[in-house]
Design a protein around this motif. Structure first.
Motif, PDB file in Angstrom:
ATOM      1  N   THR A  65      62.662  12.171  22.584  1.00 18.42           N
ATOM      2  CA  THR A  65      63.451  13.345  22.249  1.00 18.42           C
ATOM      3  C   THR A  65      64.203  13.057  20.964  1.00 18.42           C
ATOM      4  OG1 THR A  65      63.707  13.892  24.582  1.00 18.42           O
ATOM      5  CG2 THR A  65      65.237  14.926  23.048  1.00 18.42           C
ATOM      6  N   LEU A  66      64.029  13.941  19.994  1.00 20.10           N
ATOM      7  CA  LEU A  66      64.664  13.812  18.692  1.00 20.10           C
ATOM      8  C   LEU A  66      65.797  14.817  18.606  1.00 20.10           C
ATOM      9  CD1 LEU A  66      64.720  13.121  15.590  1.00 20.10           C
ATOM     10  CD2 LEU A  66      63.048  14.947  15.335  1.00 20.10           C
ATOM     11  N   VAL A  67      66.969  14.356  18.248  1.00 16.98           N
ATOM     12  CA  VAL A  67      68.119  15.225  17.990  1.00 16.98           C
ATOM     13  C   VAL A  67      68.575  14.914  16.577  1.00 16.98           C
ATOM     14  CG1 VAL A  67      70.430  15.896  18.697  1.00 16.98           C
ATOM     15  CG2 VAL A  67      68.756  15.225  20.426  1.00 16.98           C
ATOM     16  N   LEU A  68      68.437  15.893  15.701  1.00 18.25           N
ATOM     17  CA  LEU A  68      68.698  15.692  14.280  1.00 18.25           C
ATOM     18  C   LEU A  68      69.701  16.729  13.800  1.00 18.25           C
ATOM     19  CD1 LEU A  68      67.764  14.148  11.714  1.00 18.25           C
ATOM     20  CD2 LEU A  68      65.999  15.891  11.461  1.00 18.25           C
ATOM     21  N   ARG A  69      70.724  16.276  13.096  1.00 20.00           N
ATOM     22  CA  ARG A  69      71.712  17.204  12.540  1.00 20.00           C
ATOM     23  C   ARG A  69      71.029  18.042  11.459  1.00 20.00           C
ATOM     24  NH1 ARG A  69      77.037  17.208  13.058  1.00 20.00           N
ATOM     25  NH2 ARG A  69      77.044  15.088  13.831  1.00 20.00           N
ATOM     26  N   ARG A  70      71.112  19.360  11.581  1.00 18.42           N
ATOM     27  CA  ARG A  70      70.416  20.255  10.657  1.00 18.42           C
ATOM     28  C   ARG A  70      70.904  20.105   9.226  1.00 18.42           C
ATOM     29  NH1 ARG A  70      70.964  25.845  13.701  1.00 18.42           N
ATOM     30  NH2 ARG A  70      70.239  26.611  11.685  1.00 18.42           N
ATOM     31  N   SER A  71      72.155  19.762   9.034  1.00 17.64           N
ATOM     32  CA  SER A  71      72.686  19.604   7.678  1.00 17.64           C
ATOM     33  C   SER A  71      72.153  18.337   6.997  1.00 17.64           C
ATOM     34  CB  SER A  71      74.209  19.567   7.702  1.00 17.64           C
ATOM     35  OG  SER A  71      74.658  18.467   8.470  1.00 17.64           O
ATOM     36  N   ALA A  72      71.541  17.435   7.759  1.00 15.97           N
ATOM     37  CA  ALA A  72      70.999  16.200   7.191  1.00 15.97           C
ATOM     38  C   ALA A  72      69.592  16.373   6.634  1.00 15.97           C
ATOM     39  CB  ALA A  72      70.995  15.102   8.249  1.00 15.97           C
ATOM     40  N   ILE A  73      68.942  17.498   6.912  1.00 18.35           N
ATOM     41  CA  ILE A  73      67.570  17.723   6.458  1.00 18.35           C
ATOM     42  C   ILE A  73      67.581  17.998   4.965  1.00 18.35           C
ATOM     43  CG2 ILE A  73      65.527  19.166   6.687  1.00 18.35           C
ATOM     44  CD1 ILE A  73      66.457  19.740   9.582  1.00 18.35           C
ATOM     45  N   ALA A  74      66.807  17.206   4.227  1.00 19.63           N
ATOM     46  CA  ALA A  74      66.753  17.350   2.772  1.00 19.63           C
ATOM     47  C   ALA A  74      65.498  18.082   2.314  1.00 19.63           C
ATOM     48  CB  ALA A  74      66.806  15.978   2.103  1.00 19.63           C
ATOM     49  N   ALA A  75      64.399  17.956   3.048  1.00 18.42           N
ATOM     50  CA  ALA A  75      63.135  18.581   2.656  1.00 18.42           C
ATOM     51  C   ALA A  75      62.212  18.678   3.858  1.00 18.42           C
ATOM     52  CB  ALA A  75      62.460  17.768   1.553  1.00 18.42           C
ATOM     53  N   TRP A  76      61.197  19.513   3.720  1.00 16.98           N
ATOM     54  CA  TRP A  76      60.180  19.687   4.758  1.00 16.98           C
ATOM     55  C   TRP A  76      58.807  19.373   4.190  1.00 16.98           C
ATOM     56  CZ3 TRP A  76      61.386  20.260   9.653  1.00 16.98           C
ATOM     57  CH2 TRP A  76      62.605  20.846  10.004  1.00 16.98           C
ATOM     58  N   THR A  77      57.952  18.806   5.024  1.00 16.94           N
ATOM     59  CA  THR A  77      56.552  18.603   4.676  1.00 16.94           C
ATOM     60  C   THR A  77      55.711  19.234   5.777  1.00 16.94           C
ATOM     61  OG1 THR A  77      57.077  16.503   3.628  1.00 16.94           O
ATOM     62  CG2 THR A  77      54.774  16.901   4.139  1.00 16.94           C
ATOM     63  N   PHE A  78      54.742  20.037   5.384  1.00 15.47           N
ATOM     64  CA  PHE A  78      53.828  20.674   6.328  1.00 15.47           C
ATOM     65  C   PHE A  78      52.491  19.949   6.217  1.00 15.47           C
ATOM     66  CE2 PHE A  78      56.995  23.687   5.249  1.00 15.47           C
ATOM     67  CZ  PHE A  78      57.138  24.540   6.322  1.00 15.47           C
ATOM     68  N   THR A  79      51.978  19.407   7.313  1.00 13.46           N
ATOM     69  CA  THR A  79      50.690  18.716   7.282  1.00 13.46           C
ATOM     70  C   THR A  79      49.790  19.240   8.400  1.00 13.46           C
ATOM     71  OG1 THR A  79      51.563  16.930   8.653  1.00 13.46           O
ATOM     72  CG2 THR A  79      51.580  16.576   6.278  1.00 13.46           C
ATOM     73  N   ASP A  80      48.508  19.158   8.136  1.00 13.01           N
ATOM     74  CA  ASP A  80      47.532  19.511   9.160  1.00 13.01           C
ATOM     75  C   ASP A  80      46.263  18.705   8.925  1.00 13.01           C
ATOM     76  OD1 ASP A  80      46.482  20.729   6.933  1.00 13.01           O
ATOM     77  OD2 ASP A  80      46.503  22.743   7.731  1.00 13.01           O
ATOM     78  N   SER A  81      45.392  18.738   9.889  1.00 11.24           N
ATOM     79  CA  SER A  81      44.093  18.088   9.791  1.00 11.24           C
ATOM     80  C   SER A  81      43.043  19.182  10.009  1.00 11.24           C
ATOM     81  CB  SER A  81      43.972  17.001  10.861  1.00 11.24           C
ATOM     82  OG  SER A  81      43.898  17.589  12.146  1.00 11.24           O
ATOM     83  N   PRO A  82      41.779  18.901   9.800  1.00  9.12           N
ATOM     84  CA  PRO A  82      40.775  19.938  10.059  1.00  9.12           C
ATOM     85  C   PRO A  82      40.817  20.455  11.503  1.00  9.12           C
ATOM     86  CG  PRO A  82      39.804  18.178   8.771  1.00  9.12           C
ATOM     87  CD  PRO A  82      41.188  17.723   9.156  1.00  9.12           C
TER      88      PRO A  82
END
Length: 165
Positions: A65-82
């Motif tokens: 379970t990940l609990v992350l402070r929203r104000s700490a997010i600096a960037a997003w990366t979207f990844t996928d595979s075939p």
């Protein structure tokens, strides 16, 4: 499961028929186990926003379970595979100042991932999202770039000279 079965079957055809029997026994035994593990992994997936925190859960043998402070997010990366692209899924990775790889939120619906990321980290994706009802591409003649005078430079080659007609 499929690569292991195919390998055993291929070796059974070329070397000994005993491996052919091992291939079908492996397939019969492994299929229910793989399906059970896949169902368990699916049931433990989840993500959400709670106050100032992003909460995500995943895992089969150990549920994380990940609990992350929203104000700490600096960037997003979207990844996928075939395979995930075909299923319409994407993995979001939240980059923060601490750490190297970021925090992954697995298997979000591709249609909802950008909206979730925009809500989780306000202002990060705003310049990349197109508001509802607007065209995603501006008309070609009305585009202006920073530092340009608004004139188009159609017909110029890389050398900067106009083509001879």
């Amino acid at each position: 499961m499929l690569p292991g079965t195919a390998l055993l079957a291929g070796l059974g055809v070329t070397l000994t028929p005993v491996l052919l029997h091992c291939a079908w026994v492996f397939a019969v035994v492994a299929t229910p186990l793989v399906l059970w593990l896949a169902r368990d992994a699916y049931r433990s997936l989840g993500h959400g926003l709670q106050g100032g925190f992003l909460v995500a859960r995943s895992g089969t043998f150990s549920r994380d379970t990940l609990v992350l402070r929203r104000s700490a997010i600096a960037a997003w990366t979207f990844t996928d595979s075939p395979f995930t692209r075909r299923s319409g899924l994407v993995t979001l990775t939240a980059a923060v100042a601490a750490g190297e790889d970021g925090y992954r939120i697995r298997d979000l619906a591709a249609s909802e991932a950008a909206g979730f990321a925009a809500a989780a980290g306000p202002g990060i994706l705003a310049e990349f999202l197109v508001p509802a009802g607007e065209s995603p591409v501006a008309p070609r003649d009305s585009r202006q770039f920073p530092g340009s005078s608004g004139r188009t430079q159609q017909g110029l080659h890389r050398s900067g000279k106009s083509p001879a007609t």
